[in-house]
Scaffold this motif. Structure first.
Motif, PDB file in Angstrom:
ATOM      1  N   GLU A  89       1.295  -1.232  -0.428  1.00  0.00           N
ATOM      2  CA  GLU A  89      -0.152  -0.205   0.183  1.00  0.00           C
ATOM      3  C   GLU A  89       0.572   0.900   0.025  1.00  0.00           C
ATOM      4  OE1 GLU A  89      -1.963  -0.166   3.733  1.00  0.00           O
ATOM      5  OE2 GLU A  89      -1.090   0.135   5.111  1.00  0.00           O
ATOM      6  N   PRO A  90       0.170   2.378  -0.417  1.00  0.00           N
ATOM      7  CA  PRO A  90       1.100   3.217  -0.837  1.00  0.00           C
ATOM      8  C   PRO A  90       0.817   4.445   0.750  1.00  0.00           C
ATOM      9  CG  PRO A  90      -0.798   4.301  -1.213  1.00  0.00           C
ATOM     10  CD  PRO A  90      -0.592   2.604  -1.341  1.00  0.00           C
ATOM     11  N   LEU A  91       1.718   4.977   1.390  1.00  0.00           N
ATOM     12  CA  LEU A  91       1.295   6.103   2.237  1.00  0.00           C
ATOM     13  C   LEU A  91       0.563   6.874   1.934  1.00  0.00           C
ATOM     14  CD1 LEU A  91       4.934   5.018   3.349  1.00  0.00           C
ATOM     15  CD2 LEU A  91       5.501   6.769   3.738  1.00  0.00           C
ATOM     16  N   GLN A  92      -0.195   7.398   2.791  1.00  0.00           N
ATOM     17  CA  GLN A  92      -1.116   8.623   2.986  1.00  0.00           C
ATOM     18  C   GLN A  92      -0.183   9.804   3.797  1.00  0.00           C
ATOM     19  OE1 GLN A  92      -4.218   7.747   1.954  1.00  0.00           O
ATOM     20  NE2 GLN A  92      -3.183   5.213   1.724  1.00  0.00           N
ATOM     21  N   ILE A  93      -0.447  10.560   2.347  1.00  0.00           N
ATOM     22  CA  ILE A  93       0.477  11.951   2.589  1.00  0.00           C
ATOM     23  C   ILE A  93      -0.329  12.808   2.813  1.00  0.00           C
ATOM     24  CG2 ILE A  93       2.443  13.123   1.247  1.00  0.00           C
ATOM     25  CD1 ILE A  93       3.249  11.235   2.581  1.00  0.00           C
ATOM     26  N   GLU A  94      -0.698  13.800   3.414  1.00  0.00           N
ATOM     27  CA  GLU A  94      -1.343  15.072   3.879  1.00  0.00           C
ATOM     28  C   GLU A  94      -1.234  16.007   2.903  1.00  0.00           C
ATOM     29  OE1 GLU A  94      -2.128  16.721   7.620  1.00  0.00           O
ATOM     30  OE2 GLU A  94      -1.603  14.743   8.812  1.00  0.00           O
ATOM     31  N   LYS A  95      -0.155  16.374   2.679  1.00  0.00           N
ATOM     32  CA  LYS A  95       0.098  17.564   1.101  1.00  0.00           C
ATOM     33  C   LYS A  95       1.210  16.815   1.023  1.00  0.00           C
ATOM     34  CE  LYS A  95       0.455  21.498  -0.721  1.00  0.00           C
ATOM     35  NZ  LYS A  95      -1.239  21.748  -1.527  1.00  0.00           N
ATOM     36  N   VAL A  96       0.699  16.376  -0.615  1.00  0.00           N
ATOM     37  CA  VAL A  96       2.412  15.625  -1.510  1.00  0.00           C
ATOM     38  C   VAL A  96       2.284  17.566  -2.081  1.00  0.00           C
ATOM     39  CG1 VAL A  96       2.450  14.609  -3.749  1.00  0.00           C
ATOM     40  CG2 VAL A  96       0.675  13.585  -2.687  1.00  0.00           C
ATOM     41  N   VAL A  97       3.872  17.518  -2.493  1.00  0.00           N
ATOM     42  CA  VAL A  97       4.528  19.004  -3.050  1.00  0.00           C
ATOM     43  C   VAL A  97       5.213  18.198  -4.181  1.00  0.00           C
ATOM     44  CG1 VAL A  97       6.434  20.060  -1.779  1.00  0.00           C
ATOM     45  CG2 VAL A  97       4.719  19.688   0.040  1.00  0.00           C
ATOM     46  N   ASP A  98       5.626  17.422  -4.780  1.00  0.00           N
ATOM     47  CA  ASP A  98       6.497  17.185  -4.970  1.00  0.00           C
ATOM     48  C   ASP A  98       6.718  15.270  -5.889  1.00  0.00           C
ATOM     49  OD1 ASP A  98       8.045  17.944  -7.789  1.00  0.00           O
ATOM     50  OD2 ASP A  98      10.071  18.637  -6.960  1.00  0.00           O
ATOM     51  N   THR A  99       6.677  15.628  -7.118  1.00  0.00           N
ATOM     52  CA  THR A  99       6.890  14.099  -7.153  1.00  0.00           C
ATOM     53  C   THR A  99       8.192  13.602  -7.928  1.00  0.00           C
ATOM     54  OG1 THR A  99       5.188  14.106  -9.055  1.00  0.00           O
ATOM     55  CG2 THR A  99       4.320  13.517  -7.244  1.00  0.00           C
ATOM     56  N   THR A 100       8.993  14.718  -8.439  1.00  0.00           N
ATOM     57  CA  THR A 100      10.141  14.726  -9.094  1.00  0.00           C
ATOM     58  C   THR A 100      10.669  13.989  -8.604  1.00  0.00           C
ATOM     59  OG1 THR A 100       9.537  16.908  -9.091  1.00  0.00           O
ATOM     60  CG2 THR A 100      11.761  15.757 -10.395  1.00  0.00           C
ATOM     61  N   GLY A 101      11.135  12.460  -8.911  1.00  0.00           N
ATOM     62  CA  GLY A 101      12.180  11.407  -8.183  1.00  0.00           C
ATOM     63  C   GLY A 101      11.084  10.822  -7.850  1.00  0.00           C
ATOM     64  N   ALA A 102      10.194  10.575  -7.509  1.00  0.00           N
ATOM     65  CA  ALA A 102       9.467   9.448  -6.599  1.00  0.00           C
ATOM     66  C   ALA A 102      10.232   8.482  -7.052  1.00  0.00           C
ATOM     67  CB  ALA A 102       7.995   9.749  -5.517  1.00  0.00           C
ATOM     68  N   GLY A 103       9.627   7.900  -8.268  1.00  0.00           N
ATOM     69  CA  GLY A 103      10.247   6.705  -8.680  1.00  0.00           C
ATOM     70  C   GLY A 103      11.440   5.783  -8.234  1.00  0.00           C
ATOM     71  N   ASP A 104      12.320   6.903  -8.892  1.00  0.00           N
ATOM     72  CA  ASP A 104      13.981   6.945  -8.073  1.00  0.00           C
ATOM     73  C   ASP A 104      14.066   6.350  -7.102  1.00  0.00           C
ATOM     74  OD1 ASP A 104      13.745   8.036 -11.463  1.00  0.00           O
ATOM     75  OD2 ASP A 104      14.507   9.946 -10.280  1.00  0.00           O
ATOM     76  N   VAL A 105      13.668   7.598  -5.686  1.00  0.00           N
ATOM     77  CA  VAL A 105      13.838   6.891  -4.839  1.00  0.00           C
ATOM     78  C   VAL A 105      12.729   6.307  -3.995  1.00  0.00           C
ATOM     79  CG1 VAL A 105      13.759   7.762  -2.073  1.00  0.00           C
ATOM     80  CG2 VAL A 105      13.967   9.415  -4.493  1.00  0.00           C
ATOM     81  N   PHE A 106      12.159   5.068  -4.766  1.00  0.00           N
ATOM     82  CA  PHE A 106      11.793   4.074  -4.922  1.00  0.00           C
ATOM     83  C   PHE A 106      12.909   2.860  -5.037  1.00  0.00           C
ATOM     84  CE2 PHE A 106       9.314  -0.411  -5.310  1.00  0.00           C
ATOM     85  CZ  PHE A 106       8.228  -0.068  -4.978  1.00  0.00           C
ATOM     86  N   ASP A 107      13.147   3.044  -6.196  1.00  0.00           N
ATOM     87  CA  ASP A 107      14.309   1.778  -6.929  1.00  0.00           C
ATOM     88  C   ASP A 107      15.809   1.770  -6.192  1.00  0.00           C
ATOM     89  OD1 ASP A 107      12.637   2.084  -8.557  1.00  0.00           O
ATOM     90  OD2 ASP A 107      14.124   3.015 -10.331  1.00  0.00           O
ATOM     91  N   ALA A 108      15.757   3.129  -5.836  1.00  0.00           N
ATOM     92  CA  ALA A 108      17.266   3.229  -4.582  1.00  0.00           C
ATOM     93  C   ALA A 108      16.868   2.086  -3.229  1.00  0.00           C
ATOM     94  CB  ALA A 108      17.292   4.673  -4.102  1.00  0.00           C
ATOM     95  N   ALA A 109      15.944   2.433  -3.272  1.00  0.00           N
ATOM     96  CA  ALA A 109      15.419   2.189  -1.304  1.00  0.00           C
ATOM     97  C   ALA A 109      14.864   0.321  -1.163  1.00  0.00           C
ATOM     98  CB  ALA A 109      13.905   2.716  -1.030  1.00  0.00           C
ATOM     99  N   PHE A 110      14.256  -0.186  -2.683  1.00  0.00           N
ATOM    100  CA  PHE A 110      14.634  -0.932  -2.684  1.00  0.00           C
ATOM    101  C   PHE A 110      15.535  -2.106  -2.997  1.00  0.00           C
ATOM    102  CE2 PHE A 110      13.649  -5.283  -5.383  1.00  0.00           C
ATOM    103  CZ  PHE A 110      11.765  -5.876  -4.471  1.00  0.00           C
ATOM    104  N   ASN A 111      16.779  -0.954  -3.718  1.00  0.00           N
ATOM    105  CA  ASN A 111      17.681  -1.844  -4.188  1.00  0.00           C
ATOM    106  C   ASN A 111      18.899  -2.421  -3.373  1.00  0.00           C
ATOM    107  OD1 ASN A 111      17.414  -2.233  -6.816  1.00  0.00           O
ATOM    108  ND2 ASN A 111      18.566  -0.761  -8.136  1.00  0.00           N
ATOM    109  N   VAL A 112      19.052  -1.143  -2.101  1.00  0.00           N
ATOM    110  CA  VAL A 112      19.248  -0.973  -0.754  1.00  0.00           C
ATOM    111  C   VAL A 112      18.324  -1.966   0.587  1.00  0.00           C
ATOM    112  CG1 VAL A 112      19.607  -0.281   1.259  1.00  0.00           C
ATOM    113  CG2 VAL A 112      20.233   1.409  -1.331  1.00  0.00           C
ATOM    114  N   SER A 113      17.360  -2.182  -0.027  1.00  0.00           N
ATOM    115  CA  SER A 113      17.068  -3.365   0.939  1.00  0.00           C
ATOM    116  C   SER A 113      17.303  -4.792   0.356  1.00  0.00           C
ATOM    117  CB  SER A 113      15.640  -2.750   1.456  1.00  0.00           C
ATOM    118  OG  SER A 113      14.888  -3.842   2.088  1.00  0.00           O
TER     119      SER A 113
END
Length: 283
Positions: free
Chosen positions: A209-233
């Motif tokens: 499931e996704p995080l429930q974010i009250e205020k989305v500010v900027d989705t730039t790079g969110a997919g890249d961060v997902f990739d990085a965190a999954f690869n790290v883990s």
């Protein structure tokens, strides 16, 4: 763990604006930033903040703005010794950011498209993880010595005919483009934005499931961060459930901040996970 992030170093110009002003009018915004960007750059910064080492493999145009932005990335701990300056125009992205955090992009590819498979092969055997970010499938090559080779094609998904990697990252639209192609991947990860993410492995399918974010500010790079965190883990030996949770939290925290390199630290991700773990369902 040491990661090699293969792709682009961009000049990102981010302007918060819901629509282009009419001719002969002007618009005042509270967000107009010039920041380091590019999917590979975002990934490398995120990996570093999550506790691993990262180096960027890219080609950049000789430009004073590029140099100043590269200094910011070095300050964040990313190694740029494999970034080559060439006599070409710099790669740039103009990002129109809306009030709800969604965005549109205008790209000028510049020096970034000069990267080749041969450039990557020069560094075989030096890295635990090699991640290809928004590059042509012609650049993607498997390092036989790397523990993980991953690929997020971004706009190049339409060009894939066959690919052989450990992890392939796509969004829903990209998945529809590649699902009937010759895909060899241990994990196929489908990022679904507000609906979370799904992973298709050899023996199971899992959805987070996704995080429930009250205020989305900027989705730039969110997919890249997902990739990085999954690869790290996953490179640390964690299972799919734990890795999806880490990736979901990291990418969710990122969208609360401006810019592709504004990814969270490992401490921030761990603190969130101590309070609440995103639900993962496997079948």
């Amino acid at each position: 763990m040491i990661h090699l992030s293969v792709g682009r170093f961009n000049i990102d110009i981010i302007a918060k604006i819901d629509s282009i002003p009419p001719v002969d009018t002007n618009h005042v915004t509270d967000v107009l930033e010039i920041l380091p960007g590019g999917a590979a750059t975002n990934y490398a910064v995120a990996v570093t903040k999550l506790g691993h080492s990262a180096k960027l493999l890219a080609k950049v145009g000789k430009n004073e703005v590029v140099k100043s932005l590269m200094e910011k990335v070095v300050e964040l701990g990313v190694g740029l010794e494999y970034v080559e300056e060439v006599n070409e125009k710099p790669s740039m992205t103009l990002i129109f950011l809306r009030d709800d955090g969604s965005l549109s992009m205008v790209r000028k590819l510049g020096a970034s498209i000069l990267l080749t498979r041969e450039d990557v092969k020069k560094h075989f055997g030096l890295f635990d993880v090699i991640h290809f970010a928004s590059v042509s499938p012609n650049v993607v090559v498997r390092d036989p010595y790397a523990k993980i080779v991953s690929y997020d094609p971004g706009p190049y998904a339409k060009d894939i005919e066959s690919i052989n990697v450990d992890i392939l990252y796509v969004n829903e639209k990209e998945y529809n483009l590649i699902k009937n192609k010759d895909i060899k991947a241990r994990y196929l990860v489908i990022k679904m934005g507000k609906k979370g993410a799904k992973i298709i492995a050899e023996t199971e399918e899992c959805e987070v499931e996704p995080l429930q974010i009250e205020k989305v500010v900027d989705t730039t790079g969110a997919g890249d961060v997902f990739d990085a965190a999954f690869n790290v883990s996953i490179s640390e030996g964690n299972d799919i459930e734990r890795s999806l949770q880490m990736a979901s939290v990291a990418s969710g925290l990122k969208v609360t901040r401006i810019g592709g390199i504004s990814s969270p630290t490992l401490d921030e991700v761990r603190e969130y996970l101590r309070k609440k773990k995103p639900k993962v369902i496997c079948k």
